[in-house]
Design an enzyme around this catalytic site. Structure first.
Site, mmCIF file in Angstrom:
data_model
loop_
_atom_site.group_PDB
_atom_site.id
_atom_site.type_symbol
_atom_site.label_atom_id
_atom_site.label_comp_id
_atom_site.label_asym_id
_atom_site.label_seq_id
_atom_site.Cartn_x
_atom_site.Cartn_y
_atom_site.Cartn_z
ATOM 1 N N CYS A 115 -29.111 -10.322 -13.630
ATOM 2 C CA CYS A 115 -29.673 -11.658 -13.335
ATOM 3 C C CYS A 115 -30.142 -11.768 -11.891
ATOM 4 C CB CYS A 115 -28.654 -12.755 -13.658
ATOM 5 S SG CYS A 115 -27.471 -13.089 -12.330
ATOM 6 N N HIS A 146 -3.552 -9.886 -4.075
ATOM 7 C CA HIS A 146 -4.832 -9.691 -3.383
ATOM 8 C C HIS A 146 -5.959 -9.253 -4.314
ATOM 9 C CE1 HIS A 146 -2.343 -9.175 0.540
ATOM 10 N NE2 HIS A 146 -2.540 -10.431 0.221
ATOM 11 N N ALA A 169 0.801 -1.219 0.000
ATOM 12 C CA ALA A 169 0.000 0.000 0.000
ATOM 13 C C ALA A 169 0.842 1.281 0.000
ATOM 14 C CB ALA A 169 -0.943 -0.015 1.204
ATOM 15 N N CYS A 183 -20.304 -11.326 -11.018
ATOM 16 C CA CYS A 183 -21.591 -11.753 -10.453
ATOM 17 C C CYS A 183 -21.416 -13.146 -9.842
ATOM 18 C CB CYS A 183 -22.663 -11.788 -11.542
ATOM 19 S SG CYS A 183 -24.185 -12.565 -10.967
HETATM 20 P P1 NAD Z 1 0.324 -1.551 5.217
HETATM 21 O O1 NAD Z 1 -0.649 -0.444 5.358
HETATM 22 O O2 NAD Z 1 0.295 -2.639 6.213
HETATM 23 O O3 NAD Z 1 1.794 -0.949 5.242
HETATM 24 C C1 NAD Z 1 2.192 0.106 4.411
HETATM 25 C C2 NAD Z 1 3.669 0.364 4.666
HETATM 26 O O4 NAD Z 1 4.124 1.294 3.706
HETATM 27 C C3 NAD Z 1 3.966 0.932 6.045
HETATM 28 O O5 NAD Z 1 5.037 0.208 6.598
HETATM 29 C C4 NAD Z 1 4.354 2.396 5.756
HETATM 30 O O6 NAD Z 1 5.361 2.859 6.627
HETATM 31 C C5 NAD Z 1 4.883 2.300 4.358
HETATM 32 N N1 NAD Z 1 4.699 3.495 3.539
HETATM 33 C C6 NAD Z 1 3.634 4.324 3.476
HETATM 34 N N2 NAD Z 1 3.802 5.271 2.537
HETATM 35 C C7 NAD Z 1 5.046 5.040 2.017
HETATM 36 C C8 NAD Z 1 5.812 5.679 0.983
HETATM 37 N N3 NAD Z 1 5.361 6.749 0.320
HETATM 38 N N4 NAD Z 1 7.041 5.166 0.705
HETATM 39 C C9 NAD Z 1 7.523 4.094 1.381
HETATM 40 N N5 NAD Z 1 6.842 3.463 2.347
HETATM 41 C C10 NAD Z 1 5.610 3.916 2.640
HETATM 42 O O7 NAD Z 1 0.187 -2.107 3.729
HETATM 43 P P2 NAD Z 1 0.577 -3.540 3.119
HETATM 44 O O8 NAD Z 1 1.840 -4.021 3.689
HETATM 45 O O9 NAD Z 1 0.421 -3.424 1.653
HETATM 46 O O10 NAD Z 1 -0.532 -4.560 3.643
HETATM 47 C C11 NAD Z 1 -1.883 -4.240 3.868
HETATM 48 C C12 NAD Z 1 -2.922 -4.697 2.862
HETATM 49 O O11 NAD Z 1 -3.518 -3.499 2.464
HETATM 50 C C13 NAD Z 1 -2.552 -5.333 1.578
HETATM 51 O O12 NAD Z 1 -3.059 -6.598 1.597
HETATM 52 C C14 NAD Z 1 -3.288 -4.535 0.480
HETATM 53 O O13 NAD Z 1 -4.122 -5.404 -0.254
HETATM 54 C C15 NAD Z 1 -4.155 -3.596 1.219
HETATM 55 N N6 NAD Z 1 -4.240 -2.198 0.764
HETATM 56 C C16 NAD Z 1 -4.089 -1.857 -0.537
HETATM 57 C C17 NAD Z 1 -4.161 -0.539 -0.924
HETATM 58 C C18 NAD Z 1 -3.995 -0.207 -2.378
HETATM 59 O O14 NAD Z 1 -4.337 -1.006 -3.245
HETATM 60 N N7 NAD Z 1 -3.441 0.973 -2.704
HETATM 61 C C19 NAD Z 1 -4.369 0.463 0.021
HETATM 62 C C20 NAD Z 1 -4.540 0.088 1.357
HETATM 63 C C21 NAD Z 1 -4.460 -1.256 1.725
#
Ligand code: NAD
Length: 240
Positions: free
Chosen positions: A151, A120, A23, A128
């Site tokens: 449907c 993910h 994320a 659907c």
């Molecule tokens: P997380 O929220 O657990 O961790 C995010 C990490 O990224 C943190 O450690 C944070 O310090 C770091 N971070 C934040 N901004 C940053 C930047 N600009 N540069 C470098 N590091 C940065 O997210 P995760 O580990 O991906 O796991 C959580 C779950 O969240 C995943 O399964 C995902 O599917 C889902 N998710 C996805 C999105 C998306 O698609 N954009 C958004 C939110 C959550």
């Protein structure tokens, strides 16, 4: 700084890089992550986000799930940032073989990355549950209450919810990519979500590079650890 020189050297000599991200790669595009200070998990809801984003909740409180989902998971106006663009350029230059992402936002593909393994799933695929018809994320956003197919079936986003298993084929491909990489770049992930986080243990190449804003359980295994914003750090590495 010394670490930037080292990163540039590693990237410039790499033959087969793989990127593993989360994320934090998209926070620079305005999509909040889960675990940062201003992340989704620090905000207050009637139920904790882990519970709302679970399969059980989806089945039993479907309407509430979609209220949260439309409000907090769909960022359809978001655009790729420098991190997404740079990864797409490296792939095009033949230096990066895959992006493995936990993100569901589709921004890597929007930046031009071709081989994106979405562990993910994606908000951009919606199916659907009754007839298998497909719908866009915009159609989910435009719908009210529980989104339904003509449907009558409920439309489910192809996003892996808590309690659901990851797609076997995507997992196997991710393992193969990581196993055969000479450089593994990890960024923008807390490495706290399993089994995704365990994939990095398959790496047996030369350099493990970790770029994150906060510490992770894998910091001690990194050959190069850079603390900062991934979009700012990647934008300082010249195009190859
Ligand atoms: P997380 O929220 O657990 O961790 C995010 C990490 O990224 C943190 O450690 C944070 O310090 C770091 N971070 C934040 N901004 C940053 C930047 N600009 N540069 C470098 N590091 C940065 O997210 P995760 O580990 O991906 O796991 C959580 C779950 O969240 C995943 O399964 C995902 O599917 C889902 N998710 C996805 C999105 C998306 O698609 N954009 C958004 C939110 C959550």
């Amino acid at each position: 700084m010394e670490q930037m020189h080292r990163l540039i050297e590693i990237v410039h000599t790499a033959k087969r890089m793989v990127f593993f991200g989360g994320a934090g790669v998209s926070t620079g595009s305005g999509i909040p992550d889960f675990r940062s200070e201003d992340g989704l998990y620090r905000q207050k809801y009637r139920f904790p986000p882990e519970q709302i984003l679970s399969h059980t909740f989806f089945i039993h409180r479907t309407e509430e799930f979609f209220r949260f989902y439309r409000d907090k998971m769909l960022y359809l106006n978001a655009k790729p940032n420098a991190a997404h663009w740079k990864l797409a350029q490296w792939e095009q230059a033949g230096r990066l073989s895959a992006v493995i992402t936990q993100n569901i936002d589709g921004l890597h593909q929007m930046a031009g990355s071709k081989r994106v393994l979405e562990l993910h799933g994606s908000v951009h695929r919606n199916t659907c549950m009754q007839c298998g018809a497909h719908f866009s994320a915009q159609e989910i956003l435009n719908s009210t209450g529980i989104p339904r197919c003509p449907c009558g079936g409920i439309i489910k986003p192809d996003v892996v919810l808590y309690e659901e298993s990851l797609d076997e084929r995507t997992l196997m491909e991710a393992v193969r990519e990581i196993r055969t990489a000479d450089v593994l770049l990890i960024g923008g992930t807390s490495l706290q979500v399993y089994p995704a986080a365990s994939l990095i243990h398959y790496f047996q190449g030369d350099h493990l590079v970790l770029i994150n804003q906060s510490s992770t359980p894998a910091d001690k295994n990194a050959d190069l650890l850079i603390t900062g914003k991934i979009e700012e750090i990647f934008s300082q590495v010249d195009f190859l």
